[in-house]
Design a protein around this motif. Structure first.
Motif, PDB file in Angstrom:
ATOM      1  N   LEU A  26       0.974  -1.152   0.161  1.00  0.00           N
ATOM      2  CA  LEU A  26      -0.116  -0.101  -0.021  1.00  0.00           C
ATOM      3  C   LEU A  26       0.784   1.235   0.158  1.00  0.00           C
ATOM      4  O   LEU A  26       0.518   2.098  -0.707  1.00  0.00           O
ATOM      5  CB  LEU A  26      -1.043   0.108   1.225  1.00  0.00           C
ATOM      6  CG  LEU A  26      -2.106  -1.153   1.281  1.00  0.00           C
ATOM      7  CD1 LEU A  26      -2.558  -1.282   2.575  1.00  0.00           C
ATOM      8  CD2 LEU A  26      -2.889  -0.853   0.222  1.00  0.00           C
ATOM      9  N   GLU A  27       2.081   1.423   0.934  1.00  0.00           N
ATOM     10  CA  GLU A  27       2.701   2.377   0.925  1.00  0.00           C
ATOM     11  C   GLU A  27       3.512   2.619  -0.519  1.00  0.00           C
ATOM     12  O   GLU A  27       3.961   3.769  -0.540  1.00  0.00           O
ATOM     13  CB  GLU A  27       3.800   2.316   1.935  1.00  0.00           C
ATOM     14  CG  GLU A  27       3.095   2.232   3.490  1.00  0.00           C
ATOM     15  CD  GLU A  27       4.182   1.817   4.582  1.00  0.00           C
ATOM     16  OE1 GLU A  27       5.039   1.598   4.267  1.00  0.00           O
ATOM     17  OE2 GLU A  27       3.625   1.785   5.457  1.00  0.00           O
ATOM     18  N   ARG A  28       3.637   1.721  -1.126  1.00  0.00           N
ATOM     19  CA  ARG A  28       4.414   1.996  -2.447  1.00  0.00           C
ATOM     20  C   ARG A  28       3.528   2.777  -3.291  1.00  0.00           C
ATOM     21  O   ARG A  28       4.237   3.508  -4.261  1.00  0.00           O
ATOM     22  CB  ARG A  28       4.845   0.579  -3.105  1.00  0.00           C
ATOM     23  CG  ARG A  28       5.846  -0.354  -2.443  1.00  0.00           C
ATOM     24  CD  ARG A  28       7.231   0.477  -2.609  1.00  0.00           C
ATOM     25  NE  ARG A  28       7.814   0.451  -3.944  1.00  0.00           N
ATOM     26  CZ  ARG A  28       8.368  -0.760  -4.301  1.00  0.00           C
ATOM     27  NH1 ARG A  28       8.780  -1.582  -3.454  1.00  0.00           N
ATOM     28  NH2 ARG A  28       8.704  -0.672  -5.496  1.00  0.00           N
ATOM     29  N   GLY A  29       2.165   2.839  -3.163  1.00  0.00           N
ATOM     30  CA  GLY A  29       1.387   3.580  -3.970  1.00  0.00           C
ATOM     31  C   GLY A  29       1.397   3.116  -5.512  1.00  0.00           C
ATOM     32  O   GLY A  29       1.110   3.990  -6.451  1.00  0.00           O
ATOM     33  N   VAL A  30       1.701   1.734  -5.850  1.00  0.00           N
ATOM     34  CA  VAL A  30       1.641   1.212  -7.020  1.00  0.00           C
ATOM     35  C   VAL A  30       0.433   0.649  -7.275  1.00  0.00           C
ATOM     36  O   VAL A  30      -0.339  -0.440  -6.705  1.00  0.00           O
ATOM     37  CB  VAL A  30       2.777   0.182  -7.424  1.00  0.00           C
ATOM     38  CG1 VAL A  30       2.544  -0.381  -8.629  1.00  0.00           C
ATOM     39  CG2 VAL A  30       4.097   0.603  -7.043  1.00  0.00           C
ATOM     40  N   GLY A  31      -0.620   1.082  -8.215  1.00  0.00           N
ATOM     41  CA  GLY A  31      -1.741   0.447  -8.792  1.00  0.00           C
ATOM     42  C   GLY A  31      -3.041   0.858  -7.579  1.00  0.00           C
ATOM     43  O   GLY A  31      -2.635   1.552  -6.562  1.00  0.00           O
ATOM     44  N   ARG A  32      -4.042   0.475  -7.951  1.00  0.00           N
ATOM     45  CA  ARG A  32      -5.256   0.507  -7.196  1.00  0.00           C
ATOM     46  C   ARG A  32      -5.496  -0.823  -6.339  1.00  0.00           C
ATOM     47  O   ARG A  32      -5.828  -1.743  -7.261  1.00  0.00           O
ATOM     48  CB  ARG A  32      -6.438   1.121  -7.726  1.00  0.00           C
ATOM     49  CG  ARG A  32      -6.338   2.391  -8.392  1.00  0.00           C
ATOM     50  CD  ARG A  32      -7.576   2.790  -9.115  1.00  0.00           C
ATOM     51  NE  ARG A  32      -8.710   2.944  -8.373  1.00  0.00           N
ATOM     52  CZ  ARG A  32      -9.079   3.795  -7.574  1.00  0.00           C
ATOM     53  NH1 ARG A  32      -8.393   4.811  -7.196  1.00  0.00           N
ATOM     54  NH2 ARG A  32     -10.188   3.561  -6.999  1.00  0.00           N
ATOM     55  N   ILE A  33      -5.472  -0.858  -5.056  1.00  0.00           N
ATOM     56  CA  ILE A  33      -5.439  -2.113  -4.437  1.00  0.00           C
ATOM     57  C   ILE A  33      -6.860  -2.003  -3.371  1.00  0.00           C
ATOM     58  O   ILE A  33      -7.086  -1.164  -2.841  1.00  0.00           O
ATOM     59  CB  ILE A  33      -4.133  -2.239  -3.488  1.00  0.00           C
ATOM     60  CG1 ILE A  33      -2.870  -2.188  -4.259  1.00  0.00           C
ATOM     61  CG2 ILE A  33      -4.446  -3.436  -2.756  1.00  0.00           C
ATOM     62  CD1 ILE A  33      -1.762  -2.286  -3.490  1.00  0.00           C
ATOM     63  N   GLY A  34      -7.435  -3.131  -3.749  1.00  0.00           N
ATOM     64  CA  GLY A  34      -8.603  -3.556  -2.715  1.00  0.00           C
ATOM     65  C   GLY A  34      -8.334  -4.586  -1.639  1.00  0.00           C
ATOM     66  O   GLY A  34      -7.276  -5.334  -1.786  1.00  0.00           O
ATOM     67  N   VAL A  35      -8.689  -4.329  -0.397  1.00  0.00           N
ATOM     68  CA  VAL A  35      -8.243  -5.052   0.651  1.00  0.00           C
ATOM     69  C   VAL A  35      -9.559  -5.920   1.288  1.00  0.00           C
ATOM     70  O   VAL A  35     -10.447  -5.260   1.806  1.00  0.00           O
ATOM     71  CB  VAL A  35      -7.287  -4.531   1.674  1.00  0.00           C
ATOM     72  CG1 VAL A  35      -7.025  -5.559   2.912  1.00  0.00           C
ATOM     73  CG2 VAL A  35      -6.094  -3.935   0.865  1.00  0.00           C
ATOM     74  N   VAL A  36      -9.381  -7.187   1.523  1.00  0.00           N
ATOM     75  CA  VAL A  36     -10.266  -8.026   2.452  1.00  0.00           C
ATOM     76  C   VAL A  36      -9.640  -8.430   3.584  1.00  0.00           C
ATOM     77  O   VAL A  36      -8.398  -9.321   3.313  1.00  0.00           O
ATOM     78  CB  VAL A  36     -11.034  -9.023   1.654  1.00  0.00           C
ATOM     79  CG1 VAL A  36     -11.922  -9.708   2.661  1.00  0.00           C
ATOM     80  CG2 VAL A  36     -11.643  -8.739   0.624  1.00  0.00           C
ATOM     81  N   VAL A  37      -9.777  -8.136   4.725  1.00  0.00           N
ATOM     82  CA  VAL A  37      -9.085  -8.223   5.946  1.00  0.00           C
ATOM     83  C   VAL A  37      -9.933  -9.107   6.773  1.00  0.00           C
ATOM     84  O   VAL A  37     -11.165  -8.912   7.028  1.00  0.00           O
ATOM     85  CB  VAL A  37      -8.885  -7.125   6.945  1.00  0.00           C
ATOM     86  CG1 VAL A  37      -8.123  -7.516   8.340  1.00  0.00           C
ATOM     87  CG2 VAL A  37      -7.675  -6.131   6.237  1.00  0.00           C
ATOM     88  N   ASN A  38      -9.366 -10.455   7.263  1.00  0.00           N
ATOM     89  CA  ASN A  38     -10.103 -11.426   8.020  1.00  0.00           C
ATOM     90  C   ASN A  38      -9.403 -11.499   9.422  1.00  0.00           C
ATOM     91  O   ASN A  38      -8.523 -11.920   9.443  1.00  0.00           O
ATOM     92  CB  ASN A  38     -10.018 -12.719   7.074  1.00  0.00           C
ATOM     93  CG  ASN A  38     -10.600 -14.038   8.058  1.00  0.00           C
ATOM     94  OD1 ASN A  38     -10.273 -14.942   7.925  1.00  0.00           O
ATOM     95  ND2 ASN A  38     -11.708 -13.500   8.820  1.00  0.00           N
ATOM     96  N   ASP A  39     -10.231 -11.417  10.346  1.00  0.00           N
ATOM     97  CA  ASP A  39      -9.758 -11.417  11.627  1.00  0.00           C
ATOM     98  C   ASP A  39     -10.617 -12.483  12.510  1.00  0.00           C
ATOM     99  O   ASP A  39     -11.821 -12.754  12.096  1.00  0.00           O
ATOM    100  CB  ASP A  39     -10.257 -10.123  12.653  1.00  0.00           C
ATOM    101  CG  ASP A  39      -8.787  -9.435  13.020  1.00  0.00           C
ATOM    102  OD1 ASP A  39      -8.113  -9.640  13.782  1.00  0.00           O
ATOM    103  OD2 ASP A  39      -8.276  -8.567  11.907  1.00  0.00           O
ATOM    104  N   PHE A  40      -9.739 -13.550  13.111  1.00  0.00           N
ATOM    105  CA  PHE A  40     -10.632 -14.586  13.728  1.00  0.00           C
ATOM    106  C   PHE A  40     -11.554 -14.086  14.979  1.00  0.00           C
ATOM    107  O   PHE A  40     -12.584 -14.759  15.015  1.00  0.00           O
ATOM    108  CB  PHE A  40      -9.584 -15.639  14.310  1.00  0.00           C
ATOM    109  CG  PHE A  40     -10.233 -16.807  15.015  1.00  0.00           C
ATOM    110  CD1 PHE A  40     -10.772 -17.727  14.179  1.00  0.00           C
ATOM    111  CD2 PHE A  40     -10.149 -17.104  16.341  1.00  0.00           C
ATOM    112  CE1 PHE A  40     -11.255 -18.867  14.473  1.00  0.00           C
ATOM    113  CE2 PHE A  40     -10.770 -18.376  16.539  1.00  0.00           C
ATOM    114  CZ  PHE A  40     -11.199 -19.207  15.800  1.00  0.00           C
TER     115      PHE A  40
END
Length: 358
Positions: A26-40
């Motif tokens: 994310l910090e590299r700022g390369v492209g558009r990134i979507g994120v799915v975060v899974n917490d137990f």
């Protein structure tokens, strides 16, 4: 037809560095990134750790993704993130440390969402855990996790310094259970984003400083979040402060007006050269009804073709790119070129491609 958005599964044990790797992307700022975060747990703690420029995000709490009673919940999330309006280049699913990557990969591969495709399993190995493990005890990672991985990221590699027996044991485990899987050895989750996905070219508004740019600028002045005062290199470069290029990857391209032999191409893609993480491109086959464009995507043990008409004004040809780490570039190029042919393709040779075509 819009390109399908790759879904990359980020897996690894508790504390291995999955969130650190995701933050690096994310910090590299390369492209558009979507994120799915899974917490137990019921509270999505990991979601609060994800920094940087997230273009779209979703959180699933209360249980591992692989144990969802209704898998359609994941499908609904992936469908919303793959919406054309979001214009994402990749969706990264960060699994909980207790998840089973093989089951999660199966869920993504069997998804009914047509706008996505499988982007591979990135398994993060904690080198510190190997350094601390009992040499006579069980491996710090399940062997199935090694076997299902599309790429292995050995994180915290500096923690193996002074532990030759642990290093030998790790190398032997990889050689035994994942002999053909590309390996990236790194610290702080630094991995070249281009190894995992392609960023579309977009116009950047003049005079605007993105959050990712601000992070890099701040890191350059004050040191990064870990206090080491280094800037992340990109592509084939290396970090001047550390003297190594753990995050770098290379690519090999073949561009020809010729078509390819379907039988030989499938064989090459299913038995990729060491270090090749993914292969992408398009080709055609000189047989009646098959001179259309075939888009090919291959990552890990997954391979698929997609039939499309040639865009107006496009000259028929073959353009294929292989991306990986520690590849023998000349050998990889020669192998890909060996698939080119100017001979008509026998009908029975097309079966290999037809069974893999979506």
């Amino acid at each position: 037809m819009p390109a399908r958005v790759p879904v990359v599964l980020l897996s690894g044990g508790l504390g291995s560095g999955k969130t650190t790797l995701l933050n690096h992307l994310l910090e590299r700022g390369v492209g558009r990134i979507g994120v799915v975060v899974n917490d137990f747990g019921d509270v999505a703690v990991a979601a609060f750790l994800v920094q940087g420029q997230v273009d779209a995000t979703a959180t699933i709490s209360g249980g591992c993704l692989c144990c969802l009673s209704d898998p359609s919940e994941l499908d609904d999330i992936l469908a919303s993130l793959a919406a054309p309006a979001l214009d994402l280049d990749v969706i990264v699913v960060e699994a909980s440390g207790l998840a089973e990557p093989r089951e999660l990969a199966r869920m993504i591969l069997s998804s009914g969402v047509r706008a996505i495709r499988f982007g591979g399993v990135v398994e993060v190995l904690d080198a510190a855990a190997w350094a601390q493990a009992d040499p006579q005890g069980p491996l710090p990672v399940a062997t199935d996790h090694l076997q299902v991985a599309s790429v292995l990221v050995v994180n915290k590699i500096d923690r193996l310094e002074g532990h030759p027996e642990a290093t030998r044991r790790l190398d032997e485990a990889i050689a035994r259970h994942a002999p053909h899987t590309p390996v990236v050895r790194t610290t702080f989750g630094r991995i070249d984003p281009s190894l995992l996905f392609d960023a579309a070219e977009r116009e950047t508004p003049t005079g605007q400083l993105s959050f990712a740019d601000l992070l890099r600028e701040t890191a350059g002045e004050h040191g990064d979040a870990h206090g080491h005062g280094h800037a992340h290199g990109h592509g084939h470069g290396h970090d001047a402060h550390h003297g190594h290029a753990h995050e770098s990857c290379t690519s090999v391209s073949v561009d020809s007006p010729l078509g390819t032999s379907p039988r030989q191409l499938v064989d090459v893609l299913e038995n990729r050269s060491p270090g090749v993480y993914r292969v992408k491109g398009r080709t055609w086959f000189d047989a009646p009804g098959h001179r259309v464009q075939y888009v090919v995507q291959a990552v890990g043990g997954w391979l698929a073709f997609e039939r499309r008409p040639w865009p107006a004004g496009t000259t028929r040809g073959t353009q294929i790119v292989a991306v990986g780490t520690d590849m023998d570039d000349a050998a990889v190029e020669a192998t890909l070129r060996s698939c080119l042919t100017d001979e008509p393709v026998p009908a029975d040779h097309l079966h290999a491609v037809i069974r893999l075509t979506r």
